[in-house]
Design a protein around this motif. Structure first.
Motif, PDB file in Angstrom:
ATOM      1  N   GLN A 187       2.581   1.786  -3.360  1.00  0.00           N
ATOM      2  CA  GLN A 187       1.588   2.253  -4.336  1.00  0.00           C
ATOM      3  C   GLN A 187       1.237   3.717  -4.092  1.00  0.00           C
ATOM      4  O   GLN A 187       1.093   4.493  -5.047  1.00  0.00           O
ATOM      5  CB  GLN A 187       0.337   1.377  -4.277  1.00  0.00           C
ATOM      6  N   GLU A 188       1.110   4.108  -2.833  1.00  0.00           N
ATOM      7  CA  GLU A 188       0.816   5.509  -2.512  1.00  0.00           C
ATOM      8  C   GLU A 188       1.937   6.426  -2.995  1.00  0.00           C
ATOM      9  O   GLU A 188       1.674   7.528  -3.478  1.00  0.00           O
ATOM     10  CB  GLU A 188       0.618   5.680  -1.008  1.00  0.00           C
TER      11      GLU A 188
ATOM     12  N   ARG B  55       6.374   7.717   4.701  1.00  0.00           N
ATOM     13  CA  ARG B  55       5.041   7.105   4.779  1.00  0.00           C
ATOM     14  C   ARG B  55       5.020   5.953   5.784  1.00  0.00           C
ATOM     15  O   ARG B  55       4.027   5.756   6.484  1.00  0.00           O
ATOM     16  CB  ARG B  55       4.574   6.640   3.402  1.00  0.00           C
TER      17      ARG B  55
ATOM     18  N   ILE C 255       1.576   6.757  -6.701  1.00  0.00           N
ATOM     19  CA  ILE C 255       0.411   7.593  -7.007  1.00  0.00           C
ATOM     20  C   ILE C 255       0.771   9.065  -6.799  1.00  0.00           C
ATOM     21  O   ILE C 255       0.436   9.924  -7.619  1.00  0.00           O
ATOM     22  CB  ILE C 255      -0.810   7.185  -6.149  1.00  0.00           C
ATOM     23  N   ALA C 256       1.459   9.351  -5.693  1.00  0.00           N
ATOM     24  CA  ALA C 256       1.879  10.729  -5.428  1.00  0.00           C
ATOM     25  C   ALA C 256       2.848  11.214  -6.512  1.00  0.00           C
ATOM     26  O   ALA C 256       2.770  12.369  -6.955  1.00  0.00           O
ATOM     27  CB  ALA C 256       2.524  10.832  -4.045  1.00  0.00           C
TER      28      ALA C 256
ATOM     29  N   ASP D 267       0.828  -1.207   0.000  1.00  0.00           N
ATOM     30  CA  ASP D 267       0.000   0.000   0.000  1.00  0.00           C
ATOM     31  C   ASP D 267       0.862   1.257   0.000  1.00  0.00           C
ATOM     32  O   ASP D 267       0.590   2.217  -0.727  1.00  0.00           O
ATOM     33  CB  ASP D 267      -0.930   0.029   1.214  1.00  0.00           C
TER      34      ASP D 267
END
Length: 192
Positions: free
Chosen positions: A54-55, A84, A58-59, A51
Motif C-alpha cells: 500500500q505504501e 521498503r 501511495i508513493a 502495508d
C-alpha cells in the motif's frame, strides 16, 4: 473506449502520469497481488506485506509526475517493494536494539537508591514520563507493558497493523530511555 487492462505497462504509466485515475487503478489491479506475494515471501507477515505494498502504491500516486521508470513498471514496483521490505527489516533490528538497551538500562543499577523513598521517587519519575507519552503511544505501550498481550493481539484490539504497534512501542522505548538517561544524570548529582 479501449479497456485499459489491454494496455502495456508503459502505456498505462504514461496515461497515469497524464492524470488518468483509471490507469492507476489498472496498474493497481495488475500488480497488487504479485507485489503482495513478493513482500509476504520476504517478510512472512501478511499485515506488514500489505502495508508495504500500500505504501508503494501511495508513493506511486503522490509522486506520479516525478517518476522516471527506466527498468519497466514491473521492475520499478518490485524494486520499491524490496527497498521498503529491507527498510522495515532494518527498523525492526533497530527496535530490538532499543528494547535490549532499555532492558539493560533498567537491569543495571550501579548505585541503588539508599532509601525506599528514593526508590519510590524513581518509580514516580518513570510513571510520570510514561504519562507524558502521546495518547495512542501510551495506550499501546501500557498494553504491552502489562505483558498480557502480544503485538498481534494489541493490533487486533486497537484495529492497527502489527507494524504500527511495533513502531509505537519502539518509539516509546526510545523516548523513555532518553528521558531516563536525563533523569539519571540529574539524580546522580542530587544523590551525591
Amino acid at each position: 473506449m479501449r479497456d485499459l487492462g489491454d494496455l502495456s505497462d508503459q502505456q498505462l504509466l504514461a496515461a497515469f502520469q497524464q492524470g488518468s485515475v483509471a490507469a492507476f487503478e489498472a496498474i493497481h489491479r495488475r500488480y497488487f497481488g504479485r507485489l503482495y506475494a513478493h513482500a509476504f515471501k520476504m517478510l512472512g507477515n501478511a499485515d506488514d506485506a500489505q502495508d508495504i505494498v500500500q505504501e508503494v502504491f501511495i508513493a506511486l500516486w503522490t509522486k506520479s509526475d516525478a517518476i522516471q521508470v527506466h527498468t519497466g513498471l514491473a521492475g520499478y514496483l518490485y524494486t520499491a517493494v524490496r527497498n521498503r521490505v529491507l527498510n522495515l527489516i532494518e527498523r525492526d533490528k533497530t527496535y530490538r536494539a532499543h528494547l535490549d538497551a532499555l532492558a539493560a538500562f533498567l537491569d543495571e543499577n550501579p548505585s541503588p537508591p539508599a532509601h525506599a523513598a528514593d526508590e519510590e521517587l524513581l518509580y514516580a519519575l518513570f510513571e510520570a514520563e510514561i504519562e507524558q507519552l502521546p495518547r495512542k503511544m501510551k495506550e499501546i505501550f501500557e498494553l504491552r507493558r502489562q505483558g498480557e498481550f502480544s503485538y498481534a493481539e494489541i493490533a487486533d484490539q486497537l484495529s492497527l497493523s502489527d507494524h504500527t504497534v511495533k513502531k509505537q512501542i519502539s518509539n516509546a522505548i526510545k523516548i523513555l530511555k532518553d528521558r531516563l538517561m536525563q533523569w539519571k544524570s540529574q539524580l546522580v548529582v542530587l544523590f551525591f
